[in-house]
Scaffold this motif. Sequence first.
Motif, PDB file in Angstrom:
ATOM      1  N   PHE A   1       0.839  -1.196   0.000  1.00 47.46           N
ATOM      2  CA  PHE A   1       0.000   0.000   0.000  1.00 47.46           C
ATOM      3  C   PHE A   1       0.875   1.247   0.000  1.00 47.46           C
ATOM      4  O   PHE A   1       2.040   1.225   0.405  1.00 47.46           O
ATOM      5  N   ASN A   2       0.282   2.339  -0.462  1.00 49.17           N
ATOM      6  CA  ASN A   2       0.929   3.660  -0.466  1.00 49.17           C
ATOM      7  C   ASN A   2       2.287   3.617  -1.170  1.00 49.17           C
ATOM      8  O   ASN A   2       3.293   4.118  -0.672  1.00 49.17           O
ATOM      9  N   LEU A   3       2.296   2.974  -2.325  1.00 46.26           N
ATOM     10  CA  LEU A   3       3.523   2.894  -3.102  1.00 46.26           C
ATOM     11  C   LEU A   3       3.812   4.235  -3.761  1.00 46.26           C
ATOM     12  O   LEU A   3       2.898   4.960  -4.134  1.00 46.26           O
TER      13      LEU A   3
ATOM     14  N   ILE B   1      -3.072  -4.285  -9.607  1.00 46.24           N
ATOM     15  CA  ILE B   1      -2.448  -2.975  -9.388  1.00 46.24           C
ATOM     16  C   ILE B   1      -3.531  -1.908  -9.494  1.00 46.24           C
ATOM     17  O   ILE B   1      -4.271  -1.871 -10.485  1.00 46.24           O
ATOM     18  N   THR B   2      -3.620  -1.054  -8.495  1.00 45.51           N
ATOM     19  CA  THR B   2      -4.644  -0.005  -8.473  1.00 45.51           C
ATOM     20  C   THR B   2      -3.992   1.336  -8.185  1.00 45.51           C
ATOM     21  O   THR B   2      -3.202   1.459  -7.240  1.00 45.51           O
ATOM     22  N   ARG B   3      -4.318   2.323  -9.000  1.00 47.66           N
ATOM     23  CA  ARG B   3      -3.842   3.689  -8.775  1.00 47.66           C
ATOM     24  C   ARG B   3      -5.053   4.608  -8.648  1.00 47.66           C
ATOM     25  O   ARG B   3      -5.977   4.542  -9.472  1.00 47.66           O
ATOM     26  N   VAL B   4      -5.031   5.455  -7.618  1.00 53.55           N
ATOM     27  CA  VAL B   4      -6.119   6.409  -7.376  1.00 53.55           C
ATOM     28  C   VAL B   4      -5.568   7.809  -7.610  1.00 53.55           C
ATOM     29  O   VAL B   4      -4.597   8.220  -6.958  1.00 53.55           O
ATOM     30  N   VAL B   5      -6.171   8.536  -8.541  1.00 53.13           N
ATOM     31  CA  VAL B   5      -5.688   9.853  -8.954  1.00 53.13           C
ATOM     32  C   VAL B   5      -6.638  10.923  -8.442  1.00 53.13           C
ATOM     33  O   VAL B   5      -7.865  10.782  -8.507  1.00 53.13           O
ATOM     34  N   ALA B   6      -6.060  12.018  -7.933  1.00 52.32           N
ATOM     35  CA  ALA B   6      -6.849  13.161  -7.480  1.00 52.32           C
ATOM     36  C   ALA B   6      -6.084  14.439  -7.802  1.00 52.32           C
ATOM     37  O   ALA B   6      -4.858  14.451  -7.843  1.00 52.32           O
TER      38      ALA B   6
ATOM     39  N   ALA C   1      -6.091  16.228 -10.598  1.00 50.53           N
ATOM     40  CA  ALA C   1      -5.622  16.416 -11.969  1.00 50.53           C
ATOM     41  C   ALA C   1      -6.598  17.304 -12.741  1.00 50.53           C
ATOM     42  O   ALA C   1      -7.774  17.412 -12.369  1.00 50.53           O
ATOM     43  N   PRO C   2      -6.165  17.949 -13.813  1.00 51.54           N
ATOM     44  CA  PRO C   2      -7.087  18.718 -14.655  1.00 51.54           C
ATOM     45  C   PRO C   2      -8.182  17.831 -15.227  1.00 51.54           C
ATOM     46  O   PRO C   2      -8.048  16.597 -15.292  1.00 51.54           O
ATOM     47  N   SER C   3      -9.259  18.449 -15.673  1.00 52.80           N
ATOM     48  CA  SER C   3     -10.444  17.696 -16.094  1.00 52.80           C
ATOM     49  C   SER C   3     -10.204  16.842 -17.335  1.00 52.80           C
ATOM     50  O   SER C   3     -10.910  15.860 -17.558  1.00 52.80           O
ATOM     51  N   ASP C   4      -9.219  17.194 -18.176  1.00 58.60           N
ATOM     52  CA  ASP C   4      -8.984  16.423 -19.406  1.00 58.60           C
ATOM     53  C   ASP C   4      -7.921  15.349 -19.230  1.00 58.60           C
ATOM     54  O   ASP C   4      -7.485  14.743 -20.205  1.00 58.60           O
ATOM     55  N   ALA C   5      -7.479  15.110 -18.001  1.00 65.69           N
ATOM     56  CA  ALA C   5      -6.303  14.269 -17.764  1.00 65.69           C
ATOM     57  C   ALA C   5      -6.570  12.797 -18.053  1.00 65.69           C
ATOM     58  O   ALA C   5      -7.699  12.311 -17.938  1.00 65.69           O
ATOM     59  N   PHE C   6      -5.513  12.109 -18.415  1.00 62.71           N
ATOM     60  CA  PHE C   6      -5.533  10.646 -18.491  1.00 62.71           C
ATOM     61  C   PHE C   6      -4.248  10.124 -17.854  1.00 62.71           C
ATOM     62  O   PHE C   6      -3.257  10.846 -17.725  1.00 62.71           O
ATOM     63  N   ILE C   7      -4.275   8.862 -17.425  1.00 64.13           N
ATOM     64  CA  ILE C   7      -3.133   8.261 -16.729  1.00 64.13           C
ATOM     65  C   ILE C   7      -2.522   7.190 -17.623  1.00 64.13           C
ATOM     66  O   ILE C   7      -3.229   6.463 -18.328  1.00 64.13           O
ATOM     67  N   VAL C   8      -1.188   7.099 -17.578  1.00 67.16           N
ATOM     68  CA  VAL C   8      -0.445   6.157 -18.411  1.00 67.16           C
ATOM     69  C   VAL C   8       0.511   5.371 -17.516  1.00 67.16           C
ATOM     70  O   VAL C   8       1.176   5.943 -16.660  1.00 67.16           O
ATOM     71  N   ASP C   9       0.566   4.055 -17.716  1.00 68.00           N
ATOM     72  CA  ASP C   9       1.545   3.216 -17.022  1.00 68.00           C
ATOM     73  C   ASP C   9       2.528   2.634 -18.034  1.00 68.00           C
ATOM     74  O   ASP C   9       2.119   2.094 -19.083  1.00 68.00           O
ATOM     75  N   PHE C  10       3.854   2.756 -17.719  1.00 64.61           N
ATOM     76  CA  PHE C  10       4.926   2.214 -18.547  1.00 64.61           C
ATOM     77  C   PHE C  10       5.410   0.941 -17.869  1.00 64.61           C
ATOM     78  O   PHE C  10       6.061   1.006 -16.825  1.00 64.61           O
ATOM     79  N   ILE C  11       5.100  -0.217 -18.427  1.00 68.30           N
ATOM     80  CA  ILE C  11       5.362  -1.497 -17.760  1.00 68.30           C
ATOM     81  C   ILE C  11       6.599  -2.140 -18.386  1.00 68.30           C
ATOM     82  O   ILE C  11       6.621  -2.420 -19.584  1.00 68.30           O
ATOM     83  N   PRO C  12       7.654  -2.379 -17.604  1.00 69.48           N
ATOM     84  CA  PRO C  12       8.886  -2.943 -18.171  1.00 69.48           C
ATOM     85  C   PRO C  12       8.711  -4.386 -18.613  1.00 69.48           C
ATOM     86  O   PRO C  12       7.822  -5.101 -18.151  1.00 69.48           O
ATOM     87  N   LYS C  13       9.613  -4.804 -19.517  1.00 72.82           N
ATOM     88  CA  LYS C  13       9.550  -6.155 -20.068  1.00 72.82           C
ATOM     89  C   LYS C  13       9.705  -7.230 -19.002  1.00 72.82           C
ATOM     90  O   LYS C  13       9.186  -8.338 -19.146  1.00 72.82           O
TER      91      LYS C  13
ATOM     92  N   SER D   1     -10.069  12.980 -11.696  1.00 70.13           N
ATOM     93  CA  SER D   1      -9.845  11.975 -10.649  1.00 70.13           C
ATOM     94  C   SER D   1     -10.381  10.646 -11.142  1.00 70.13           C
ATOM     95  O   SER D   1     -11.106  10.571 -12.129  1.00 70.13           O
ATOM     96  N   GLY D   2     -10.019   9.593 -10.444  1.00 73.94           N
ATOM     97  CA  GLY D   2     -10.521   8.279 -10.830  1.00 73.94           C
ATOM     98  C   GLY D   2      -9.585   7.179 -10.406  1.00 73.94           C
ATOM     99  O   GLY D   2      -8.518   7.415  -9.840  1.00 73.94           O
ATOM    100  N   THR D   3      -9.996   5.943 -10.685  1.00 76.85           N
ATOM    101  CA  THR D   3      -9.233   4.753 -10.319  1.00 76.85           C
ATOM    102  C   THR D   3      -8.778   4.031 -11.582  1.00 76.85           C
ATOM    103  O   THR D   3      -9.544   3.884 -12.533  1.00 76.85           O
ATOM    104  N   PHE D   4      -7.545   3.594 -11.557  1.00 73.53           N
ATOM    105  CA  PHE D   4      -6.926   2.917 -12.697  1.00 73.53           C
ATOM    106  C   PHE D   4      -6.479   1.550 -12.198  1.00 73.53           C
ATOM    107  O   PHE D   4      -5.570   1.457 -11.372  1.00 73.53           O
ATOM    108  N   SER D   5      -7.110   0.474 -12.661  1.00 70.60           N
ATOM    109  CA  SER D   5      -6.802  -0.873 -12.163  1.00 70.60           C
ATOM    110  C   SER D   5      -6.578  -1.825 -13.323  1.00 70.60           C
ATOM    111  O   SER D   5      -7.285  -1.761 -14.339  1.00 70.60           O
TER     112      SER D   5
END
Length: 836
Positions: free
Chosen positions: A569-571, A629-634, A636-648, A680-684
């Motif tokens: 938690f709280n990574l 994996i869950t990320r909670v975003v707060a 951010a601007p209204s047009d925002a999107f979240i991106v995850d870069f996952i290593p090989k 804002s939102g949850t990314f899982s």
Amino acid sequence: MSKSLKLFLIIFLIVIFNSLLVLATKDPIVNISLTKTEYVQKDKLIGDIVLTFTDEVEDKELEIRFGQNSDITPLSQILTILGENYETTPGKKELVPLQQPDDSITFPPLVQELGISVPKNAEDITAVGNIGGWESLGSVPKFPYLDVAGDGLIEWSYLGDLLGWSNIINSNDLGSEAGFVDIQNKDVLVCQKITLTSKVKAVNITANFKEVSSGAKVKARLLTMPDNSKKSFGSSDCELKKDSYQTNPYGNCVITFDEIPKVRQGDYLVCIFPEVSEPTTTTTTPTTITFFKIAKDNRQTQKSYICTHKPEGYSECNTNNNYNHIIKVSLPIYNGSLDSSSIPFSEGITEANLNKSIKNYLSSSACQDDDTRCIVPIEVGSQTPGRLFFNGFSIKIRRQGIAEEALMQKLRSLSDTITKIDSKSLSNNEVKVSIPIRSFYNFTTPQVTTLQTIPLEVRYGSSRAVELIEISPSLLTGKKEVNTTISETLDLLDSYSNTETKDLLNKVNINIDSLKTQFLAIRTRLNTIESNSTKTQVEKDREKLTILSEVENLKKSVPRYFYLGDKAFNLPSIPPSQTDISSSILGNQASDNIKEYILSLQRSISVSSNAKAFSLKTFGNQSHDYTMITRVVAGAPSDAFIVDFIPKAIAQSSVDLVLDQSIEILESDPIIKKQLSSGSGTFSYMAKGNIIDQITDINTLVVSLANAPSGTPTRSASYTNVECGNNICDVPLEDEKVCPEDCKPKRNWTLIIIALAVFVLGVFYINFYKGPGNIQKFLTQVKERLFHVESDKANLINYIKRAAKHKSKTEIVNILFSKGWTREQIEEAFKEALKK
């Protein structure tokens, strides 16, 4: 000796040997206890597997075989499912020789564990020799590293050749010129804070200064951030120089790291100061002298620093709240490729001292192998496939004046040892554990036409038990079995009614509610068959037998057990570097200033990250491990999107991820994206395997272009961003030697056309008048004319040979560039030097 006595001795020795073997393995005694002795086809085995523990035991796999059916499950998982409390001690590690030729390892896997055996009283530990890399699977090791104890502090890594310099890393923190500050104290350093975002060997420093007094030099130095006593320690210096015309107020120089910052990522001070030569004769010196003037900027976005040289070897630093100094830094770009069969260990970089790291491990609680020696684990990694060689490489150890050598070996972890079950110590108590066959293994007798005998075999390590089971044909089976199977399965499905469990199983396409509905529908059909008065009991049993096969097939997708394991938690949310932000993320707005804006935006957005790993095994013997994996975003601007870069190392492609429909795959590497709602939102999402320890390797970026700067970065006459490959020649930091792809010499087309005509006529003449074989001689002569004087070439080759004994190729190339040699001359001389 009589035959009977010989036979007795042989039997006695066999018994003693077997007893010693059992004592040595400490494996539990295995027994099979069946409560049902007569079986017909389609019957389920009923009874227990009984393990009797008389000592501590390794956590091995329990294997059960019955005909064509088999199951292998670790003992610890069985104890967890049974609800038994148990305690373990970590398994010891052992070294085994490297199996590849010439003491090498082959990637993948891209992270492997090696080790060395070290005496606990070691006094001095030094790595010597060479490390090499060769091609495997079409690539060579890229950015290979050694990490003692796998703690994230790299004791050695290889960066490869210098490709060029990145953009300025702190240009967002500085505004335009707002006047100059006089530097009148020869012991003062004016500094700016910078953040190194990657491991590097050097930095390129640029500063805006003017009016340097006679006898003074303007120099740059890198300092650590001051500690609580305001102390800061520095690297070797470099002299800031301007172009020969002195028209540009910016001067630059390169600092190659020595003592600090030990190539670690983090905050440092980049400082400018005067170096004043002492006069050889006594002269009248003005009471106040300005050694040089340095520009200040028109922003107040960060604090600068004023430091003072101390004779004790450190600098005392204080923050300066009045203004910032216009000092900027570029980071080097490396290719990371180790494509040489042998490079000195000293060519790598270190962010942790090898001697200190190994000694720290020797004194830690992890070092408990025996009283005198310890196996020290060393994590070895690479970003790409390849072969890494350790032939000629070793770690020298000195203790009490005696020297010895430790070679790198493969490190193999033995199983954990189970020491207690149900709070009872296995070394002091006899403990029995009964494992219900029916609950765990769901073994059903096969369909037979004649009486058959099939062995039920159970193994745990060296312990083994066998029970012979007779099976007879019968159509009346299933009369009770089908109802019992449905009831047991429904009870098991009810145990997964927890919302969290149901949600996780649903992510991997196991719908608990849907399965319950299907089993209940089958029960209704059974009741209808049983209540049908027009059919005989034999006819009913035949239908039930058919339904039993349907139930068993459906049950294959039911989780036999579900285990919610490690949680985190709280990574921390770690953004990528600017070079990782590709056009697939920003589209046609992927300019450098947009990327810098996006990275600066991360400081004002909250991203909290959690992860949980779970395992499941179905009755169809399908085993699965996943990490949610869950990320909670707060914020951010209204047009925002979240991106995850996952290593090989975590996922080779998007196929290794479990994604819902709201997640978009940007790149198959993979890079994934989700649009946020109102900032804002949850990314899982889920990744295959237990990757809890690797979560922080995933970079996260929140992107918003609502308030992003438009257009390209503003370029002033006084300074331009340095970036090879942007089709802009940034003088003085770029020229045709350092960055030939940008700084191309102006073409005189008239001369080019004349030269081409002469060349064509020359080729015609050589082929038709001198013979086609002489064209190679002609080209060789043209190549040799890279050097106007033959002695120049010989001198250059001799210098490279001498320098190669104590300098890397990159260092030699940089020195030759600074002396005015061209890239073509350097490459030609290197080829000749390597031949001889």
